[in-house]
Design an enzyme around this catalytic site. Structure first.
Site, PDB file in Angstrom:
ATOM      1  N   ASP A   1     -10.149  34.541  49.167  1.00  0.00           N
ATOM      2  CA  ASP A   1     -10.338  34.517  50.491  1.00  0.00           C
ATOM      3  C   ASP A   1      -8.914  33.777  50.971  1.00  0.00           C
ATOM      4  O   ASP A   1      -8.354  33.187  50.230  1.00  0.00           O
ATOM      5  CB  ASP A   1     -11.246  33.560  50.744  1.00  0.00           C
ATOM      6  CG  ASP A   1     -12.758  33.959  50.250  1.00  0.00           C
ATOM      7  OD1 ASP A   1     -12.937  35.313  50.290  1.00  0.00           O
ATOM      8  OD2 ASP A   1     -13.668  33.230  49.652  1.00  0.00           O
TER       9      ASP A   1
ATOM     10  N   ASP B   1      -8.060  24.236  55.005  1.00  0.00           N
ATOM     11  CA  ASP B   1      -8.738  24.394  53.675  1.00  0.00           C
ATOM     12  C   ASP B   1      -7.965  23.442  52.729  1.00  0.00           C
ATOM     13  O   ASP B   1      -8.686  22.780  51.893  1.00  0.00           O
ATOM     14  CB  ASP B   1      -8.673  25.693  53.289  1.00  0.00           C
ATOM     15  CG  ASP B   1      -9.629  26.816  54.010  1.00  0.00           C
ATOM     16  OD1 ASP B   1     -10.786  26.231  54.250  1.00  0.00           O
ATOM     17  OD2 ASP B   1      -8.857  27.850  54.317  1.00  0.00           O
TER      18      ASP B   1
ATOM     19  N   GLU C   1     -14.636  25.365  45.865  1.00  0.00           N
ATOM     20  CA  GLU C   1     -14.204  26.769  46.214  1.00  0.00           C
ATOM     21  C   GLU C   1     -12.610  26.993  46.178  1.00  0.00           C
ATOM     22  O   GLU C   1     -12.167  27.805  45.924  1.00  0.00           O
ATOM     23  CB  GLU C   1     -14.585  26.983  47.557  1.00  0.00           C
ATOM     24  CG  GLU C   1     -14.047  28.647  48.012  1.00  0.00           C
ATOM     25  CD  GLU C   1     -14.817  29.002  49.235  1.00  0.00           C
ATOM     26  OE1 GLU C   1     -15.081  28.183  50.343  1.00  0.00           O
ATOM     27  OE2 GLU C   1     -15.076  30.196  49.344  1.00  0.00           O
ATOM     28  N   GLU C   2     -12.126  26.043  46.536  1.00  0.00           N
ATOM     29  CA  GLU C   2     -10.422  26.169  46.588  1.00  0.00           C
ATOM     30  C   GLU C   2      -9.656  26.031  45.431  1.00  0.00           C
ATOM     31  O   GLU C   2      -8.428  26.081  45.410  1.00  0.00           O
ATOM     32  CB  GLU C   2      -9.943  24.979  47.662  1.00  0.00           C
ATOM     33  CG  GLU C   2     -10.448  25.174  49.194  1.00  0.00           C
ATOM     34  CD  GLU C   2     -10.344  26.658  49.719  1.00  0.00           C
ATOM     35  OE1 GLU C   2      -9.401  27.527  49.330  1.00  0.00           O
ATOM     36  OE2 GLU C   2     -11.245  27.025  50.483  1.00  0.00           O
TER      37      GLU C   2
ATOM     38  N   ASP D   1     -17.972  23.285  48.418  1.00  0.00           N
ATOM     39  CA  ASP D   1     -16.955  24.153  49.338  1.00  0.00           C
ATOM     40  C   ASP D   1     -16.506  23.158  50.611  1.00  0.00           C
ATOM     41  O   ASP D   1     -17.136  22.635  51.440  1.00  0.00           O
ATOM     42  CB  ASP D   1     -18.089  25.047  50.349  1.00  0.00           C
ATOM     43  CG  ASP D   1     -17.294  26.250  51.038  1.00  0.00           C
ATOM     44  OD1 ASP D   1     -15.914  25.857  51.375  1.00  0.00           O
ATOM     45  OD2 ASP D   1     -17.703  27.074  51.461  1.00  0.00           O
TER      46      ASP D   1
ATOM     47  N   LEU E   1     -14.255  23.200  52.850  1.00  0.00           N
ATOM     48  CA  LEU E   1     -14.363  23.520  54.517  1.00  0.00           C
ATOM     49  C   LEU E   1     -14.782  25.194  54.478  1.00  0.00           C
ATOM     50  O   LEU E   1     -14.199  26.199  54.466  1.00  0.00           O
ATOM     51  CB  LEU E   1     -13.015  23.736  54.887  1.00  0.00           C
ATOM     52  CG  LEU E   1     -12.989  23.523  56.614  1.00  0.00           C
ATOM     53  CD1 LEU E   1     -13.637  22.178  57.099  1.00  0.00           C
ATOM     54  CD2 LEU E   1     -11.652  23.402  57.080  1.00  0.00           C
ATOM     55  N   ASP E   2     -16.119  25.365  54.634  1.00  0.00           N
ATOM     56  CA  ASP E   2     -16.859  26.559  54.746  1.00  0.00           C
ATOM     57  C   ASP E   2     -16.453  27.024  56.225  1.00  0.00           C
ATOM     58  O   ASP E   2     -16.787  26.604  57.301  1.00  0.00           O
ATOM     59  CB  ASP E   2     -18.276  26.685  54.688  1.00  0.00           C
ATOM     60  CG  ASP E   2     -18.893  27.941  54.665  1.00  0.00           C
ATOM     61  OD1 ASP E   2     -18.693  28.797  53.630  1.00  0.00           O
ATOM     62  OD2 ASP E   2     -19.537  28.256  55.650  1.00  0.00           O
TER      63      ASP E   2
ATOM     64  N   GLU F   1     -22.622  27.357  47.856  1.00  0.00           N
ATOM     65  CA  GLU F   1     -23.004  27.763  49.049  1.00  0.00           C
ATOM     66  C   GLU F   1     -24.676  28.000  49.087  1.00  0.00           C
ATOM     67  O   GLU F   1     -25.577  27.574  49.828  1.00  0.00           O
ATOM     68  CB  GLU F   1     -22.357  29.031  49.627  1.00  0.00           C
ATOM     69  CG  GLU F   1     -20.946  28.698  49.979  1.00  0.00           C
ATOM     70  CD  GLU F   1     -20.015  29.750  50.545  1.00  0.00           C
ATOM     71  OE1 GLU F   1     -19.335  29.776  51.671  1.00  0.00           O
ATOM     72  OE2 GLU F   1     -19.995  31.063  49.684  1.00  0.00           O
TER      73      GLU F   1
HETATM   74  P1  FBP Z   1     -15.613  31.180  53.531  1.00  0.00           P
HETATM   75  O1  FBP Z   1     -16.248  30.710  52.214  1.00  0.00           O
HETATM   76  O2  FBP Z   1     -14.694  32.155  53.232  1.00  0.00           O
HETATM   77  O3  FBP Z   1     -15.343  30.171  54.349  1.00  0.00           O
HETATM   78  O4  FBP Z   1     -16.454  32.158  54.416  1.00  0.00           O
HETATM   79  C1  FBP Z   1     -17.929  31.889  54.484  1.00  0.00           C
HETATM   80  C2  FBP Z   1     -18.398  32.574  55.853  1.00  0.00           C
HETATM   81  O5  FBP Z   1     -17.640  32.260  56.909  1.00  0.00           O
HETATM   82  C3  FBP Z   1     -19.762  31.876  56.127  1.00  0.00           C
HETATM   83  O6  FBP Z   1     -19.601  30.616  56.684  1.00  0.00           O
HETATM   84  C4  FBP Z   1     -20.234  32.858  57.091  1.00  0.00           C
HETATM   85  O7  FBP Z   1     -21.818  33.161  56.911  1.00  0.00           O
HETATM   86  C5  FBP Z   1     -19.620  34.312  56.390  1.00  0.00           C
HETATM   87  O8  FBP Z   1     -18.550  34.046  55.749  1.00  0.00           O
HETATM   88  C6  FBP Z   1     -19.183  35.162  57.541  1.00  0.00           C
HETATM   89  O9  FBP Z   1     -18.836  36.380  56.960  1.00  0.00           O
HETATM   90  P2  FBP Z   1     -18.489  37.714  57.669  1.00  0.00           P
HETATM   91  O10 FBP Z   1     -17.213  37.320  58.445  1.00  0.00           O
HETATM   92  O11 FBP Z   1     -18.362  38.931  56.760  1.00  0.00           O
HETATM   93  O12 FBP Z   1     -19.480  37.970  58.776  1.00  0.00           O
END
Ligand code: FBP
Length: 345
Positions: free
Chosen positions: A62, A68, A90-91, A109, A111-112, A272
Site C-alpha cells: 500500500d 503513516d 500494518e506499516e 493499524d 493510521l487507517d 482491521e
Molecule cells: P489502508 O489500510 O491502506 O489505509 O486502506 C484501508 C481503507 O482506506 C479503508 O479505511 C477503506 O474502507 C478502504 O481502504 C477503501 O478502499 P477503496 O479505496 O478500495 O474503496
C-alpha cells in the site's frame, strides 16, 4: 450522561475484574496519549511539516505517506513503553518482539485510511489486544475470539475512542482543554435492521453473485425482498463507516472480488477485521466474510487480507444466507443466477 469520567478513571474500574487487567489498562492509556498527540499533528498538518507526501510503499504494497510513518513511530513507541510482548503493525513487514515475557500482544493499524487525509476526511488508528499465548508470535495466529479488547481512535471533527472492553462498547471524546479522553457513551447497541449499505459501487462488475444479489435487492427499494428503500454511503474510511454503523446501524461490505490482489478482499485480518468484528459483536451486531464468522478465523500471515461484511445482524445474516445459497449455485452451474423471489428464505 455525566461527562466527567476520564478514560484513566474508567479503565481503573473496567479492568478490575479482568485477568491482565492492569496491563490492558496501561496499553490503552498509553495509546490514548499517543492518539492525543497524533490528533494534534493531523489537525495542524502542513503547519507541522506534514504535507502527505509519499514515502513509498509499505510491506503490504500500500502507498505510504509521511503521516503513516509518523503514526507508526508514535504508536509503536507507546506500545514499547507499555512493554507489550510483541507488535504487528500494518506499516512493518515483520512482527516486532518487545519483551517476550510480557502479558500482552498488540496488532495495530497506526493510521487507517491515510489517503483520505488529502481530502480532510476522518482517519483512524485501529488496535487489537491479546493475551500472550505460549510464545509471543503464535499469539497472532489464534482466532479473533481470543482478543481481550479492541478499539479505534477517529481523527475527525471530534477525536474519539471506540473501545470494546469487558463485553461492552463504550465511546470517549478527547477534551482538548484538559487533553483527556472522557466517556460520552456506554454500552452502544447497533440497531438490528437499518436500511443503509456501504460498499464501493465502482467494483460492482468484479463482485461475486451473492454480493450482487444483495445490492441489487437493496436498489429495488420498496418492491424488493427487503420491502424498503435503502440509503447508501461510501466514505472510503473504515473507522468512519464503523462509527456510523455503531450510531445508526446498516451494513459495510468490503468483499473479495475478481480483481487481481482482491481475491481475499482488501482489509487486513489482524488489525482491521478482527478488532472491528469484536466491536460489532459486543455492540450487538455481527461480522462475517459472507461464509465464516470473522472472529472464528485465525491468520496464516501477519498481513493477511480478508473479505469483511459487518454491521446490523439482519443484513449480515441475509448476506451469509446468500453466500450459502446463491454463490454455490453460481459457481457450479450455468443456470440463471437465481430467482428473485424468496432471496432470503
Ligand atoms: P489502508 O489500510 O491502506 O489505509 O486502506 C484501508 C481503507 O482506506 C479503508 O479505511 C477503506 O474502507 C478502504 O481502504 C477503501 O478502499 P477503496 O479505496 O478500495 O474503496
Amino acid at each position: 450522561m455525566d461527562h466527567s469520567l476520564s478514560l484513566d478513571a474508567y479503565l481503573d474500574g473496567a479492568t478490575l475484574s479482568l485477568e491482565q487487567g492492569s496491563s490492558v489498562a496501561t496499553v490503552i492509556s498509553d495509546l490514548a496519549h499517543a492518539a492525543d498527540e497524533l490528533s494534534e499533528l493531523i489537525a495542524a498538518g502542513p503547519l507541522y511539516g506534514i504535507d502527505g507526501h509519499s514515502t513509498g510503499m509499505n510491506s503490504g504494497g500500500d502507498q505510504q505517506i509521511d503521516l503513516d510513518v509518523e503514526a507508526n513511530g508514535r504508536m509503536c513507541a507507546a506500545l514499547r513503553k507499555s512493554s507489550v510482548a510483541a507488535i504487528v503493525s500494518e506499516e512493518t513487514e515483520l512482527p516486532e518482539i518487545v519483551d517476550s515475557d510480557a502479558e500482552l500482544c498488540v496488532a495495530i493499524d497506526p493510521l487507517d485510511g491515510s489517503a483520505n487525509l488529502a481530502n480532510n476526511i476522518s482517519i483512524g488508528t485501529i488496535f487489537s489486544i491479546r493475551r500472550r499465548s505460549r510464545d509471543a508470535l503464535s499469539t497472532f495466529f489464534e482466532p479473533g475470539t481470543t482478543q481481550l479488547a479492541a478499539g479505534y481512535f477517529i481523527y475527525g471533527p471530534q477525536t474519539t475512542l471506540v473501545l470494546a472492553l469487558d463485553r461492552s462498547v463504550d465511546i470517549f471524546i478527547l477534551d482538548r482543554r484538559t487533553r483527556n479522553f472522557v466517556l460520552i457513551r456506554r454500552g452502544v447497541r447497533i440497531p438490528s435492521d437499518t436500511p443503509e449499505f456501504a460498499i464501493n459501487m465502482s467494483n460492482q462488475r468484479h463482485w461475486n453473485a451473492a454480493v450482487n444479489a444483495y445490492i441489487d435487492d437493496c436498489l429495488l427499494g420498496t418492491s424488493s425482498e427487503h420491502g424498503e428503500d435503502f440509503n447508501m454511503r461510501w466514505i472510503g474510511s473504515l473507522v468512519a463507516e464503523a462509527y456510523r454503523i455503531l450510531m445508526r446501524g446498516g451494513v459495510f461490505l468490503y468483499p473479495a472480488d475478481a480483481r487481481r490482489n482482491y481475491h481475499e478482499g482488501r482489509l487486513r485480518l489482524l488489525y482491521e477485521a478482527h478488532p472491528m468484528a469484536l466491536i460489532m459483536e459486543w455492540a450487538g451486531g455481527a461480522a462475517s466474510t459472507g461464509r465464516d464468522r470473522i472472529l472464528d478465523l485465525s491468520a496464516r500471515m501477519p498481513h493477511q487480507r480478508v473479505p469483511l461484511i459487518m454491521g446490523s445482524v439482519r443484513a449480515v445474516r441475509d448476506l451469509t444466507l446468500l453466500h450459502q445459497r446463491i454463490q454455490p449455485l453460481y459457481e457450479s452451474s450455468t443456470a440463471p443466477l437465481f430467482a428473485r423471489r424468496g432471496l432470503f428464505l
